[in-house]
Design a protein around this motif. Structure first.
Motif, PDB file in Angstrom:
ATOM      1  N   SER A 221       0.816  -1.205   0.000  1.00  0.00           N
ATOM      2  CA  SER A 221       0.000   0.000   0.000  1.00  0.00           C
ATOM      3  C   SER A 221       0.851   1.258   0.000  1.00  0.00           C
ATOM      4  O   SER A 221       0.407   2.322  -0.392  1.00  0.00           O
ATOM      5  N   PHE A 222       2.080   1.112   0.439  1.00  0.00           N
ATOM      6  CA  PHE A 222       2.894   2.315   0.473  1.00  0.00           C
ATOM      7  C   PHE A 222       3.736   2.483  -0.771  1.00  0.00           C
ATOM      8  O   PHE A 222       4.478   3.414  -0.915  1.00  0.00           O
ATOM      9  N   VAL A 223       3.575   1.521  -1.685  1.00  0.00           N
ATOM     10  CA  VAL A 223       4.272   1.672  -2.933  1.00  0.00           C
ATOM     11  C   VAL A 223       3.382   2.495  -3.870  1.00  0.00           C
ATOM     12  O   VAL A 223       3.299   2.283  -5.046  1.00  0.00           O
ATOM     13  N   ARG A 224       2.685   3.432  -3.278  1.00  0.00           N
ATOM     14  CA  ARG A 224       1.934   4.420  -4.020  1.00  0.00           C
ATOM     15  C   ARG A 224       2.927   5.164  -4.897  1.00  0.00           C
ATOM     16  O   ARG A 224       2.677   5.529  -6.002  1.00  0.00           O
ATOM     17  N   THR A 225       4.064   5.382  -4.274  1.00  0.00           N
ATOM     18  CA  THR A 225       5.070   6.157  -4.973  1.00  0.00           C
ATOM     19  C   THR A 225       6.234   5.239  -5.279  1.00  0.00           C
ATOM     20  O   THR A 225       6.751   4.567  -4.400  1.00  0.00           O
ATOM     21  N   HIS A 226       6.605   5.190  -6.540  1.00  0.00           N
ATOM     22  CA  HIS A 226       7.814   4.472  -6.913  1.00  0.00           C
ATOM     23  C   HIS A 226       8.986   5.396  -6.700  1.00  0.00           C
ATOM     24  O   HIS A 226       8.837   6.610  -6.734  1.00  0.00           O
ATOM     25  N   GLN A 227      10.118   4.815  -6.521  1.00  0.00           N
ATOM     26  CA  GLN A 227      11.297   5.652  -6.369  1.00  0.00           C
ATOM     27  C   GLN A 227      12.286   5.376  -7.479  1.00  0.00           C
ATOM     28  O   GLN A 227      12.393   4.259  -7.962  1.00  0.00           O
ATOM     29  N   GLY A 248       4.445  15.165 -12.129  1.00  0.00           N
ATOM     30  CA  GLY A 248       4.256  13.859 -11.488  1.00  0.00           C
ATOM     31  C   GLY A 248       5.389  13.455 -10.570  1.00  0.00           C
ATOM     32  O   GLY A 248       5.447  12.331 -10.092  1.00  0.00           O
ATOM     33  N   ILE A 249       6.286  14.375 -10.291  1.00  0.00           N
ATOM     34  CA  ILE A 249       7.413  14.067  -9.411  1.00  0.00           C
ATOM     35  C   ILE A 249       7.102  14.534  -7.984  1.00  0.00           C
ATOM     36  O   ILE A 249       6.574  15.632  -7.791  1.00  0.00           O
ATOM     37  N   GLY A 250       7.411  13.693  -7.025  1.00  0.00           N
ATOM     38  CA  GLY A 250       7.190  14.075  -5.627  1.00  0.00           C
ATOM     39  C   GLY A 250       8.454  14.623  -5.010  1.00  0.00           C
ATOM     40  O   GLY A 250       9.082  15.533  -5.541  1.00  0.00           O
ATOM     41  N   LYS A 251       8.822  14.014  -3.911  1.00  0.00           N
ATOM     42  CA  LYS A 251       9.994  14.475  -3.166  1.00  0.00           C
ATOM     43  C   LYS A 251      11.307  14.158  -3.889  1.00  0.00           C
ATOM     44  O   LYS A 251      11.428  13.106  -4.513  1.00  0.00           O
ATOM     45  N   VAL A 252      12.243  15.059  -3.774  1.00  0.00           N
ATOM     46  CA  VAL A 252      13.580  14.776  -4.301  1.00  0.00           C
ATOM     47  C   VAL A 252      14.593  14.972  -3.169  1.00  0.00           C
ATOM     48  O   VAL A 252      14.614  16.019  -2.528  1.00  0.00           O
ATOM     49  N   ASP A 253      15.348  13.937  -2.915  1.00  0.00           N
ATOM     50  CA  ASP A 253      16.358  14.018  -1.855  1.00  0.00           C
ATOM     51  C   ASP A 253      17.718  13.673  -2.425  1.00  0.00           C
ATOM     52  O   ASP A 253      17.801  12.978  -3.437  1.00  0.00           O
ATOM     53  N   VAL A 261      14.363  10.058  -6.142  1.00  0.00           N
ATOM     54  CA  VAL A 261      13.230  10.802  -6.680  1.00  0.00           C
ATOM     55  C   VAL A 261      11.976   9.956  -6.515  1.00  0.00           C
ATOM     56  O   VAL A 261      11.952   8.793  -6.896  1.00  0.00           O
ATOM     57  N   GLU A 262      10.958  10.532  -5.925  1.00  0.00           N
ATOM     58  CA  GLU A 262       9.697   9.805  -5.779  1.00  0.00           C
ATOM     59  C   GLU A 262       8.750  10.211  -6.877  1.00  0.00           C
ATOM     60  O   GLU A 262       8.650  11.386  -7.222  1.00  0.00           O
ATOM     61  N   MET A 263       8.049   9.233  -7.405  1.00  0.00           N
ATOM     62  CA  MET A 263       7.066   9.590  -8.434  1.00  0.00           C
ATOM     63  C   MET A 263       5.765   8.865  -8.164  1.00  0.00           C
ATOM     64  O   MET A 263       5.735   7.860  -7.461  1.00  0.00           O
ATOM     65  N   GLU A 264       4.701   9.404  -8.728  1.00  0.00           N
ATOM     66  CA  GLU A 264       3.386   8.829  -8.468  1.00  0.00           C
ATOM     67  C   GLU A 264       3.309   7.412  -9.016  1.00  0.00           C
ATOM     68  O   GLU A 264       3.961   7.078  -9.989  1.00  0.00           O
ATOM     69  N   LYS A 267       3.044   5.648 -12.915  1.00  0.00           N
ATOM     70  CA  LYS A 267       3.622   6.510 -13.943  1.00  0.00           C
ATOM     71  C   LYS A 267       5.099   6.193 -14.015  1.00  0.00           C
ATOM     72  O   LYS A 267       5.787   6.235 -13.009  1.00  0.00           O
ATOM     73  N   ASP A 268       5.555   5.835 -15.184  1.00  0.00           N
ATOM     74  CA  ASP A 268       6.982   5.580 -15.306  1.00  0.00           C
ATOM     75  C   ASP A 268       7.640   6.801 -15.924  1.00  0.00           C
ATOM     76  O   ASP A 268       7.505   7.076 -17.093  1.00  0.00           O
ATOM     77  N   LEU A 269       8.295   7.567 -15.110  1.00  0.00           N
ATOM     78  CA  LEU A 269       8.865   8.821 -15.575  1.00  0.00           C
ATOM     79  C   LEU A 269      10.360   8.715 -15.826  1.00  0.00           C
ATOM     80  O   LEU A 269      11.038   9.716 -15.965  1.00  0.00           O
TER      81      LEU A 269
END
Ligand SMILES: Nc1ncnc2c1ncn2[C@@H]1O[C@H](COP(=O)(O)OP(=O)(O)OP(=O)(O)O)[C@@H](O)[C@H]1O
Ligand SMILES: [Mg+2]
Lengths: 311, 258
Positions: A221-227, A248-253, A261-264, A267-269
């Protein structure tokens, strides 16, 4: 089998756990996961009847820990965090003593002793003083002490802490072998332990529950966001800003040149990310996607909670 | 009942597996024996001198001449040797953490406390039993036996010993450190001892009388002279009961606070 109902526990003014509720079904092995000071030990001590909750209640096999503490205690075998024992006693006498105090009848004590010694592999140390045993054997004696009266529920507070890898493996095997037979709650701050031994996990942080799920689901369930992980040469601030521009990009560390990089989900970005980096003149050395491990989930849950608190 | 017996057995085994019981019992018996021997010698010299005087010979008997001083001294020996027995009873379990186990076992606090109390009491009884050759010797020496008053003295000794022990358990429950536990025990016992001396109970002042009634030593004096007064028995029984009751309360409140 175990029902924790809105339990709050204060030490003086300090809140150790606040309003926590969860249930453990019969035969389940539940991992109780949390960082240091999260309130694991406190919760376990409430379940075992060591001290009463400040508020709320705990039911074990239908008995309330407040109203029928002795009945609850009869159901439970407990291994405390740093297993204390009577160091002056020999293993066999120690187990006999605990069995008798816990009310194992004289006729069945012998049989229980043999079973426990076999299950916990204590045969080689029965005549040694408990205080002289190695850490691993002490832990097994502590487990034996918990099992001597054949309780349906086991509460284990960090059962593998301080052991070497071989001993950890053995203790985990032992715990796993009891799956289905007994209801087990084991606390830990080691993630692999949960995925390896438990069917269900409760994550606690700063005295509050942040997640309850099966071990599998929690991962999913937490693999909502791929990294995506990249290694890029160049000024990190600019690179980060560039990456964030992508839709479609989330957090960037980043740690040095290594970026996460986290993405929704769905979506394969990856190609877009690669393009963005290269087009802006940075040197892309590596790019790979990864799904979140349970460890990431745990860290995410725990740190999100902290950020929420600060806000 | 079985719970109490198991706790009891473990404590007894512990006392005799370590030097504590032996040391305490040997020291007690030697000092008691010494006092007894001194008193007996003194008494024999005195009675020899008094043979010539029939009037005095009647006034001085074995109780007043030998046992009363021996028992009075014995009170001081008890004060010295009982705290070493009681100091560890609960403090040690708190320090080592085994109290956490006991509290999660299906037994009541009172079973734990009673098991421990009975075990330590056994040592006190044992010490007194070991002194029993003394009256036999004395009676043989004097050629006459007068058991009543001597047994009254023993009853007083026992009650006082159990009172010291009960107070010691209470203090042991309050502390995690055995050294602190023993020192505080000495302090509190001495305070109870001296209560009666602060103001002379015979001075007529109420406060003096009250303090006198509270003091341990005041309640021992009748027993030592061979007299049993229910008032004294009630005092010691209450003392023991209160100490054990407070011990249970301390254990309970410590747990509520965590
Ligand atoms: N006896 C106590 N008195 C006061 N505060 C306490 C006491 N025991 C624990 N706490 C506090 O309560 C909180 C929860 O502690 P607890 O021991 O339950 O955590 P934990 O999850 O078991 O941690 P760890 O992984 O280190 O064992 C902590 O903030 C701790 O400092
Ligand atoms: Mg803990």
């Amino acid at each position: 089998m175990i029902k924790i109902e809105k339990v709050t526990k204060l030490y003086g003014q300090t809140v150790a756990v606040r309003d926590i509720s969860f249930e453990v079904a019969e035969g389940e092995i539940l991992g109780f996961l949390g960082p240091n000071g999260a309130g694991k030990t406190t919760t376990m001590r409430v379940i075992t009847g060591y001290f009463p909750p400040t508020d709320g209640n705990v039911f074990v096999a239908g008995h309330s820990v407040l109203d029928e503490p002795l009945e609850v205690k009869r159901q439970i075998g407990y291994v405390p965090e740093n297993p204390a024992m009577y160091h002056d006693m020999r293993t066999i006498d120690y187990l006999k003593f605990i069995g008798a105090v816990k009310g194992v009848t004289r006729t069945s004590l012998k049989e229980r002793l043999n079973k426990t010694i076999e299950l916990c592999a204590l045969k080689s140390v029965v005549n040694k003083r408990v205080g002289e045993l190695s850490r691993g054997f002490k832990q097994r004696v502590a487990l034996g002490q918990a099992l001597i009266n054949d309780p349906p529920v086991l509460i284990l507070d960090e059962p593998t802490s301080g052991l070497d890898p071989k001993q950890i493996f053995e203790i985990r095997q032992l715990i796993k072998s009891m799956a289905g037979e007994r209801t087990i709650v084991l606390s830990t701050h080691i993630l692999p332990e949960v995925s390896m031994t438990c069917s269900k996990v409760v994550i606690i942080n700063e005295g509050e529950i942040v997640a309850v799920d099966t071990t599998e689901n929690l991962g999913k369930s937490f693999v909502r966001t791929h990294q995506v992980e990249l290694v890029v040469k160049g000024p990190s601030k600019e690179i980060k800003n560039n990456l964030k521009k992508i839709d479609g990009i989330g957090k960037v560390d980043n740690v040095g040149e290594r970026y996460t990089v986290e993405m929704e989900k769905d979506k394969d970005l990856r190609s877009k990310i690669a393009k963005q980096v290269v087009q802006n003149g940075f040197e892309l050395l590596e790019l790979k996607s990864r799904s979140m491990s349970l460890e990431d989930v745990f860290i995410k849950l725990v740190t999100e909670e902290e950020e929420g608190d600060r806000a | 009942m079985r719970n109490i017996a198991e706790i009891y057995k473990r404590e007894i085994r512990f006392y005799f597996a370590t030097p504590i019981a032996y040391v305490v019992i040997i020291i007690f018996t030697i000092i008691f024996g010494f006092f007894f021997y001194r008193s007996l010698v003194y008494y024999s010299e005195l009675s020899y001198q008094l043979m010539q005087n029939a009037y005095y010979a009647q006034r001085i008997d074995l109780i007043m001449g030998v046992f009363s001083p021996v028992f009075s001294n014995n009170a001081i020996i008890f004060l010295m040797v009982i705290p070493p027995i009681s100091m560890r009873l609960i403090a040690e379990e708190k320090k080592s953490g085994t109290i956490e186990l006991l509290f999660t076992f299906p037994i009541k606090d009172i079973h734990i406390v009673l098991g421990k109390w009975l075990a330590a009491s056994t040592i006190i009884v044992l010490m007194l039993v070991l002194t029993l050759p003394a009256p036999f010797m004395a009676f043989k020496f004097a050629g006459a036996a007068e058991w009543g008053p001597v047994l009254a003295g023993y009853l007083g000794m026992l009650l006082m010993g159990l009172s010291f022990l009960s107070l010691g358990i209470l203090i042991s429950a309050l502390s995690e450190n055995q050294i602190v536990s023993i020192i505080v025990s000495y302090g509190v016992l001495l305070a109870f001892w001296f209560l009666g001396w602060i103001i002379d109970p015979g001075s007529g002042k109420t406060i003096g009388k009250v303090l006198g009634e509270l003091s341990i030593i005041g309640h021992l004096s009748n027993f030592v002279k061979g007299m049993i007064d229910t008032k004294d028995i009630i005092y010691f029984v209450l003392f023991i009961f209160m100490s054990l009751f407070l011990t249970l309360r301390v254990l309970e409140s410590k747990r509520w606070r965590g």
